[in-house]
Scaffold this motif. Sequence first.
Motif, mmCIF file in Angstrom:
data_model
loop_
_atom_site.group_PDB
_atom_site.id
_atom_site.type_symbol
_atom_site.label_atom_id
_atom_site.label_comp_id
_atom_site.label_asym_id
_atom_site.label_seq_id
_atom_site.Cartn_x
_atom_site.Cartn_y
_atom_site.Cartn_z
ATOM 1 N N GLY A 41 52.977 64.166 11.299
ATOM 2 C CA GLY A 41 52.334 62.826 11.970
ATOM 3 C C GLY A 41 53.315 62.209 12.586
ATOM 4 O O GLY A 41 54.402 62.284 12.914
ATOM 5 N N ASN A 42 52.560 60.924 13.236
ATOM 6 C CA ASN A 42 53.339 59.964 13.998
ATOM 7 C C ASN A 42 54.307 59.029 13.293
ATOM 8 O O ASN A 42 53.955 59.040 12.088
ATOM 9 N N GLU A 43 55.033 58.480 14.059
ATOM 10 C CA GLU A 43 56.024 57.530 13.245
ATOM 11 C C GLU A 43 55.381 56.190 12.798
ATOM 12 O O GLU A 43 56.010 55.594 11.927
ATOM 13 N N ASP A 46 49.866 55.972 10.315
ATOM 14 C CA ASP A 46 48.891 55.205 9.695
ATOM 15 C C ASP A 46 47.970 56.309 9.000
ATOM 16 O O ASP A 46 48.397 57.387 8.991
ATOM 17 N N LEU A 47 46.849 55.930 8.429
ATOM 18 C CA LEU A 47 46.051 56.902 7.570
ATOM 19 C C LEU A 47 45.646 58.118 8.502
ATOM 20 O O LEU A 47 45.864 59.070 7.697
ATOM 21 N N ASP A 48 45.182 58.056 9.889
ATOM 22 C CA ASP A 48 44.997 59.002 10.536
ATOM 23 C C ASP A 48 46.007 60.127 10.719
ATOM 24 O O ASP A 48 45.971 61.275 10.573
ATOM 25 N N SER A 49 47.349 59.517 10.787
ATOM 26 C CA SER A 49 48.608 60.477 10.674
ATOM 27 C C SER A 49 48.860 61.219 9.446
ATOM 28 O O SER A 49 49.114 62.304 9.314
ATOM 29 N N MET A 50 48.784 60.278 8.333
ATOM 30 C CA MET A 50 48.967 60.986 7.035
ATOM 31 C C MET A 50 47.801 62.024 6.678
ATOM 32 O O MET A 50 48.327 63.170 6.390
ATOM 33 N N VAL A 51 46.771 61.862 6.901
ATOM 34 C CA VAL A 51 45.622 62.610 6.326
ATOM 35 C C VAL A 51 45.612 63.890 7.452
ATOM 36 O O VAL A 51 45.314 64.918 6.898
ATOM 37 N N SER A 52 45.771 63.830 8.559
ATOM 38 C CA SER A 52 45.668 64.793 9.392
ATOM 39 C C SER A 52 46.959 65.847 9.075
ATOM 40 O O SER A 52 46.902 67.167 9.014
ATOM 41 N N ARG A 84 51.542 50.431 3.771
ATOM 42 C CA ARG A 84 50.248 50.832 4.110
ATOM 43 C C ARG A 84 49.187 51.048 3.194
ATOM 44 O O ARG A 84 48.773 51.989 2.513
ATOM 45 N N GLY A 85 48.653 49.781 3.048
ATOM 46 C CA GLY A 85 47.736 49.563 1.758
ATOM 47 C C GLY A 85 46.683 50.550 1.865
ATOM 48 O O GLY A 85 46.291 51.147 0.699
ATOM 49 N N GLU A 86 46.039 51.038 3.184
ATOM 50 C CA GLU A 86 44.899 51.847 3.041
ATOM 51 C C GLU A 86 45.294 53.169 2.751
ATOM 52 O O GLU A 86 44.610 53.922 1.856
ATOM 53 N N SER A 87 46.407 53.680 2.917
ATOM 54 C CA SER A 87 46.823 55.097 2.599
ATOM 55 C C SER A 87 46.956 54.946 0.984
ATOM 56 O O SER A 87 46.665 55.688 0.308
ATOM 57 N N VAL A 88 47.845 54.047 0.539
ATOM 58 C CA VAL A 88 47.928 53.900 -0.919
ATOM 59 C C VAL A 88 46.521 53.626 -1.689
ATOM 60 O O VAL A 88 46.398 54.713 -2.645
ATOM 61 N N PHE A 89 45.969 53.077 -1.027
ATOM 62 C CA PHE A 89 44.389 52.836 -1.927
ATOM 63 C C PHE A 89 43.825 54.328 -1.825
ATOM 64 O O PHE A 89 43.336 54.612 -2.826
#
Length: 473
Positions: A41-43, A46-52, A84-89
């Motif tokens: 993913g990109n540097e 964000d959630l989009d990078s992690m999940v993709s 990155r609270g949204e990813s941890v959540f």
Amino acid sequence: MERFLLGCRAAVQMKKLAQIAVKRLAEVQHLESRPLHVVLGNEACDLDSMVSALTLAFYLENTSESKAAFVPVLNIPHSELALRGESVFLLSELNIPESSLIFRDEIDLHALHQIGQLTLTLVDHHILPSSDKSLENAVTEVLDHRPLEKQYPHSCSVTAELVGSCNTLVTERILQGKPEILDWQTAALLHATIILDCVNMAPEAGKVTPKDSKYVAQLEALFPDLSSRSNIFESLQKAKFDVSGLTTEQMLRKDLKTISGDSTMLAISAIYMDLEVFLQRSNLTAELDSFCQAHGYDALVAMTITFNPHNEPVRHLVVFCPSVDLQNTICEALEYSHCPPLNLTPAPTPHPNLRAYLQGNTLASRKKVLPILRDALWGGNPGAMRTPSGKPGSEDCSQEQMDDELDKTINPLIPEMSRDEEEPVLPPTPMNSLVDECPLDRGLPKLSAEAIFEKCSQITIARSSTSPPQKKK
Ligand SMILES: Nc1ncnc2c1ncn2[C@@H]1O[C@H](COP(=O)(O)OP(=O)(O)OP(=O)(O)OP(=O)(O)O)[C@@H](O)[C@H]1O
Ligand SMILES: [Mn+2]
Ligand SMILES: [Mn+2]
């Protein structure tokens, strides 16, 4: 007798351990011989990078004929996931242990590339930062949702489509390729991320496209027990905007991209708080100055976003730059930008090195501001602007683009204005950020191939052991 029996037990245990060790060794040897195909993913991660990265690697591992081992890598140091609270959540909601993930500071991509054991798929970006330039010829695939700013050789398969979320393109790939591999956990990851990226599918936010809506609906039809969109959006949005307890430095690092000009490096941080609150942070200017010094940034642009009582976004731009000339170059570029027009109104600040503006064009997120800044760093002449590939990028704005911008700014205000049905409403053209400095040069890897194998098998175990996880109480 008891001693004898305990001895037998120990012998059997040892035998079992020896068998496991032999089996593991065989697996590791097998892995050792399998090249790694990393999905990166990109540097900003964000959630989009992690999940993709997670979901596309999962799909490729389950469908590819290649003998490579497909591994998702989060492009940040492990220590930065907590910002990155949204990813941890979301990971915790879906029972995906953080320990099963592989981070950029845990694997040496350059070393693997040097021994010819690496191929790369880039997701949610397609231009590698200069520190990763040497990995370019390992890229065999790109999957991104912003306009292409770099040509790859024909041997590289490139999918670039202006949708609200890169995970929409991953969902399309899975459902068109091998829908049967989609389990509840993976579907929930995809579904939640698209909803956050598209601001709960709200047209007025200017992100969602028909394709995003189509695949969110398909995921819901396949998995009717996915959480409701509003539940998902509210909890992820809350987690994303919870910056309580973060230092200024952590807030700047939480959602950071960098670009560079000839010899200038500029950081652009998304700041999830109100301008006034941000400017009142103690020692702010000194903090910004030491942040820039520590990372070699010549200037920092903070893009704050909050919401008014009607839940509409309120955006401010803060320019921190000790050099008066560079500060003027940056500010003029922002003030006089016409593609898109940012509609800036100067706002008071506590320090001459700090300039601030209210940004009237609330649809212009970093995807739109970053190209304006990049042009400014390349001498203000779009023709002079160089993407890392050295090709001039065209940042000129055509008339219809300007009409389009105007449209996007006006349309949400006059909902009854008919949209041309067959013309899909595209989100603001997201531009890839020319990330110049990979904020990850933190020394050598900590994991050997066996340990990577260990992590991958944890992922497999974590996946296979989970039926739809019961919602946490
Ligand atoms: N209209 C909105 N209503 C509610 N929330 C919104 C609305 N618009 C944005 N957000 C929330 O703010 C986060 C940041 O959004 P953004 O500033 O528009 O940028 P982005 O993250 O979507 O895309 P970028 O332009 O920053 O591109 P990247 O560099 O990140 O690739 C949104 O996540 C949303 O929660
Ligand atoms: Mn994205
Ligand atoms: Mn963003």
